[in-house]
Design an enzyme around this catalytic site. Structure first.
Site, PDB file in Angstrom:
ATOM      1  CB  SER A  39      -4.525   6.380  -6.950  1.00 56.48           C
ATOM      2  OG  SER A  39      -4.282   7.229  -5.833  1.00 56.48           O
ATOM      3  CB  SER A  97       1.216  14.618  -3.055  1.00 56.74           C
ATOM      4  OG  SER A  97       1.131  16.013  -3.097  1.00 56.74           O
ATOM      5  CG  LEU A 116       7.398   1.578  10.633  1.00 57.99           C
ATOM      6  CD1 LEU A 116       7.748   3.038  10.912  1.00 57.99           C
ATOM      7  CD2 LEU A 116       8.547   0.665  11.011  1.00 57.99           C
ATOM      8  N   GLY A 117       3.216  -0.470  11.282  1.00 56.13           N
ATOM      9  CA  GLY A 117       1.908  -0.560  11.907  1.00 56.13           C
ATOM     10  C   GLY A 117       0.858  -0.423  10.826  1.00 56.13           C
ATOM     11  CB  ILE A 118      -2.234  -1.840  10.117  1.00 56.21           C
ATOM     12  CG1 ILE A 118      -1.276  -2.899   9.548  1.00 56.21           C
ATOM     13  CG2 ILE A 118      -3.470  -1.667   9.226  1.00 56.21           C
ATOM     14  CD1 ILE A 118      -1.895  -4.248   9.337  1.00 56.21           C
ATOM     15  NE  ARG A 174      -0.148   1.943 -16.211  1.00 53.90           N
ATOM     16  CZ  ARG A 174       0.114   1.622 -14.952  1.00 53.90           C
ATOM     17  NH1 ARG A 174       1.367   1.612 -14.535  1.00 53.90           N
ATOM     18  NH2 ARG A 174      -0.848   1.353 -14.105  1.00 53.90           N
ATOM     19  CE1 TYR A 210       3.003  10.923 -11.628  1.00 57.35           C
ATOM     20  CE2 TYR A 210       2.836  11.193 -14.008  1.00 57.35           C
ATOM     21  CZ  TYR A 210       2.521  10.499 -12.857  1.00 57.35           C
ATOM     22  OH  TYR A 210       1.736   9.374 -12.916  1.00 57.35           O
TER      23      TYR A 210
END
Lengths: 525, 525
Positions: B195, B210, B261-263, B385, B446
């Site tokens: 990505s 990763s 939980l937070g940004i 894809r 993968y």
């Protein structure tokens, strides 16, 4: 371990004439060692555990495994920091846990925690008892009684996977026993902190221990693959894979949890084959900054040795890195130690790459002898501290870590804080320092401090410790790189993780230990 | 990125005649690509954000930085999993966040969270929008409205420390932009997940990303030195040193926290000098198990390359690792890719050591060409894809990790679950697999899955995904090695961390996000 000093009696030896001469010259200390008290004669706080509670614990672990014996209690009375040892050597009544409980397995640990939650008894988990930060002090908190939960019976190697290089170790295994049992499989853990001979696997995990071979094998937290944890709210089993993206890594809440969030009963660790070969090479650098830059160049190139250390000028001058010759023939510059372990091919490739970088950065190769000497004496320093304390010399260590760019600044600030705070009390110290753990982005600093004792050496050191802690935080270092928090570093945790971080820790503790029985007074402010 | 597919229009290209021939032969698929809808014509759920709320948000970030524009909303409607893309291509009204908010800095993120807490608006943090697990789906939970909080304006490199090898990056920086800005200092992050071209620094941290060079530079969680996090309860600043024993490592609660939980607004990462040199070497192994054992021997010797991958027989046969020749000249055995980056001395030493081990383990050296080809096309697979989906072919990926000893078992169980669940629907799949991330104790797996689409391909894949998730958990793998949890993997989190682990996560969330506005429906079961 003996109750009032480090280690076992056979490890203790008198200081050499050279050191005693040096101490007389620098500190004016020349007395004979203080006689030790007999363990049986030490007055001990009476056990506050009622017979009902004792019976309740006996029902969980059996009568043979709950002790209110004088010696058992005394040997679980605390850790091995200098203030701990000074307190033991002081006259007067000693505090100790009200009982020592020896559970057999995870299920019994769970049951003890359930019992103690229900009956309001504080629990201090106890591994090797080597804490130097008050981590195993028998603090009762708001409870009437406290027990030491000694995990020595959790001493099995329950699984070995030589293909994956993992082994599942009971929390109560000591370092040497773990190495012995792994060695039977041709494997080694490679975790050798100075406490190695006595400390436990569970303790290594609970305190984020870091061993002398951390450059090669990583910190203990790096080695942990899986943890089994007993809490008053039940069992946690954490770590399903070598790496995962399945949310936050909860293992990292429990390595470093110091018995305050749960009790680690079993640890699956990364292991490796017993090294085919080991190469030793010592180096000399003209000064600490040159040496530190050299170490940095090696680590940042991805060529770190297995052991990688650099003593500063003061430590090098006193030969503190070489136990056989401490205080002997003065050496100039800064001594660095490298060892390389692994396959012959790996050792050859890595030592050549690292050696070229160290030489290019101004290092002078000294051959293997100083490195072998360092290895030979590497667990002996705490024994020397005992001999110094006996002579009226204050001796303590502390450690921190920071980025490479901030290393010289932090070293100067810590040294100044120690010099000012002890000098201000009329006892100017010798301050020595080494780098013992290196990372691509920074390194640890380990300080050894020696000064003449005042009449109240605990108060004397407390003043210095307070000044150093504040200096470390102000200079951007961490309050502890591998000694953990315990009681001693707890005041600086808000500086480390912020008030909101403290609230997060408290929320986790509340969920897992709603009654607050787990190691009161430690870690969580 | 375009709204209904991966990447940018220039990246899309038609499938080669070879691949189309193969698809016709294997799946009987031979149609022409489906015409894409014009973005402006897509019917969109009306924004549920009241004008009061919109004004409130405008007061925080300014009128230019709150959008209810059709295109803005559509482009924040979700991530890029195959079900996501199939939903976009389906007819009917599309769901989307009710507004997109673009804060300027950490203080504005805090202020938006305070506003949304007070006014009961759900918040989905949005970086590059590349999630393949539903991590940025506009889930409202129990709230009437949801906003996407797009962090693209947090795009500064605020500090660079070339001595320590660290840099402080805004959460909204994309991979290429971060590399560009670091490159101006002669530095590189070295984090290259598939990505990379679109994903953001904050997203890398929040999802435990990763990259393809993880064998050399580590996972993104390894790279993180310091995090700044905005929560409804205030700011967390975590990470004071390269390593610490100051209690639990709270950073590890927030890498992988997926906005629940937070940004994360700023990340200090480890960086390294732009490599002096790169060596490329491909290898062939007779079968996957031999290849996997070879990779294991290298990693366990401490000689890992920078990139280290092994394709199985199916993936190798289709040349999926070589974008220029996918489906072309059949190759037998299993292809492995190695690259070595760093100083010339390091590359020479490391490639010699690794090469000797790979050869000794049965590898045949193929020269540099296949490795260079792999590198050239390494970000292209998601575009392929899209072309497959257009032709009526189902194509999706998933990943897991386990120990070396369990790797073959896990691979077999995942393959069987896919084959059975898709075959059982009358659409037997092609299942290809590679190892892309290696550790001393294990590796990732993968999988790429290709099958003929049924009329309802979302339901078709859902059945397979459910079967595979259960199979992974039953076989001891982690439900995700680097794709994260989002909505799609949430059902397996209790299997991953246990019910008590879930309670710990909930306790932390309750402390930091008492109203529950942060990314509802993601991560925390």
């Amino acid at each position: 371990m003996v109750w009032d000093a480090w280690g076992i009696p056979a490890g203790h030896k008198p200081l050499s004439a050279q050191i005693r001469g040096l101490l007389a010259q620098v500190f004016g200390v020349s007395g004979d060692p203080v006689a030790r008290r007999d363990e049986g004669d030490v007055p001990l706080r009476a056990s506050a555990l009622s017979s009902d509670r004792r019976d309740g614990l006996v029902a969980v672990v059996g009568a043979d495994h709950v002790s209110v014996d004088h010696q058992d209690r005394l040997r679980h009375a605390g850790g091995k920091s200098t203030p701990d040892l000074l307190r033991r050597r002081a006259d007067g009544t000693q505090d100790a846990p009200d009982a020592v409980v020896f559970p057999a397995d995870h299920a019994q640990v769970l049951a003890v925690l359930a019992y103690c939650t229900e009956h309001a008894v504080a629990v201090v988990p106890f591994g090797g008892g080597t804490s130097v930060v008050g981590g195993v002090d028998p603090v009762r908190g708001r409870f009437d009684a406290v027990i030491a939960l000694d995990l020595r019976r959790l001493d099995a190697v329950s699984r070995v996977d030589p293909i994956s290089g993992t082994a599942t170790l009971g929390a109560g295994l000591t370092g040497p026993r773990a190495e012995e049992l792994l060695g039977a499989h041709g494997l080694s853990l490679g975790h050798f902190p100075q406490s190695f001979e006595f400390a436990s696997i569970g303790g290594f995990a609970a305190t984020r221990s870091s061993g002398q071979a951390s450059a090669g094998y990583g910190r203990f937290d790096d080695m942990v693959q899986h943890l089994t944890i007993a809490t008053p709210s039940g069992t946690l089993a954490l770590g399903r894979a070598p790496a995962s993206a399945a949310g936050p890594d909860l293992r990292e809440l429990f390595v470093g949890s110091e018995g305050a969030l749960g009790i680690i009963t079993e640890v699956t660790v990364r292991v490796h084959p017993v090294p085919e070969t080991t190469a030793y090479q010592a180096w000399s650098f003209p000064d600490f900054e040159t040496g530190a830059a050299a170490l940095r160049s090696v680590v940042q190139a991805g060529a770190a040795p297995t052991v990688f250390r650099l003593s500063d000028e003061a430590e090098t001058g006193l030969n503190l890195a070489r136990s056989g010759d401490v205080g002997g023939n003065a050496v100039s510059g800064c001594l660095a130690i490298t060892t390389f372990e692994g396959t012959a091919a790996h050792v050859a490739a890595r030592s050549a790459e690292a050696g070229a970088l160290l030489a290019a950065a101004g290092g002078k190769a000294l051959g293997d002898k100083p490195a072998r000497e360092w290895e030979h004496g590497r667990f002996a320093a705490p024994y020397m501290r005992d001999a110094l304390l006996d002579l009226g010399v204050l001796c303590e260590t502390l450690e921190t870590a920071t980025t490479w760019a901030n290393l010289a600044n932090l070293k100067a600030k810590v040294t100044a804080a120690l010099t000012d705070s002890l000098g201000g009390q009329g006892t100017p110290p010798l301050v020595m320092c080494h780098i013992s753990h290196t990372y691509p982005t920074g390194a640890s600093l380990y300080f050894t401090i020696v000064a003449k004792q005042l009449d109240d050496p605990i108060a004397q050191w407390h003043i210095a410790k307070q000044a150093v802690g504040d200096a470390i935080v102000a200079a951007g270092g961490t309050i502890t790189h591998h000694h953990a928090v315990g009681t001693d570093h707890r005041p600086w945790i808000p500086a480390e993780i912020g008030d909101l971080g403290v609230r997060v820790l408290r929320a986790v503790k509340q969920e897992l230990d709603p009654a607050g029985i787990l190691n009161p007074g430690k870690l969580v402010p």
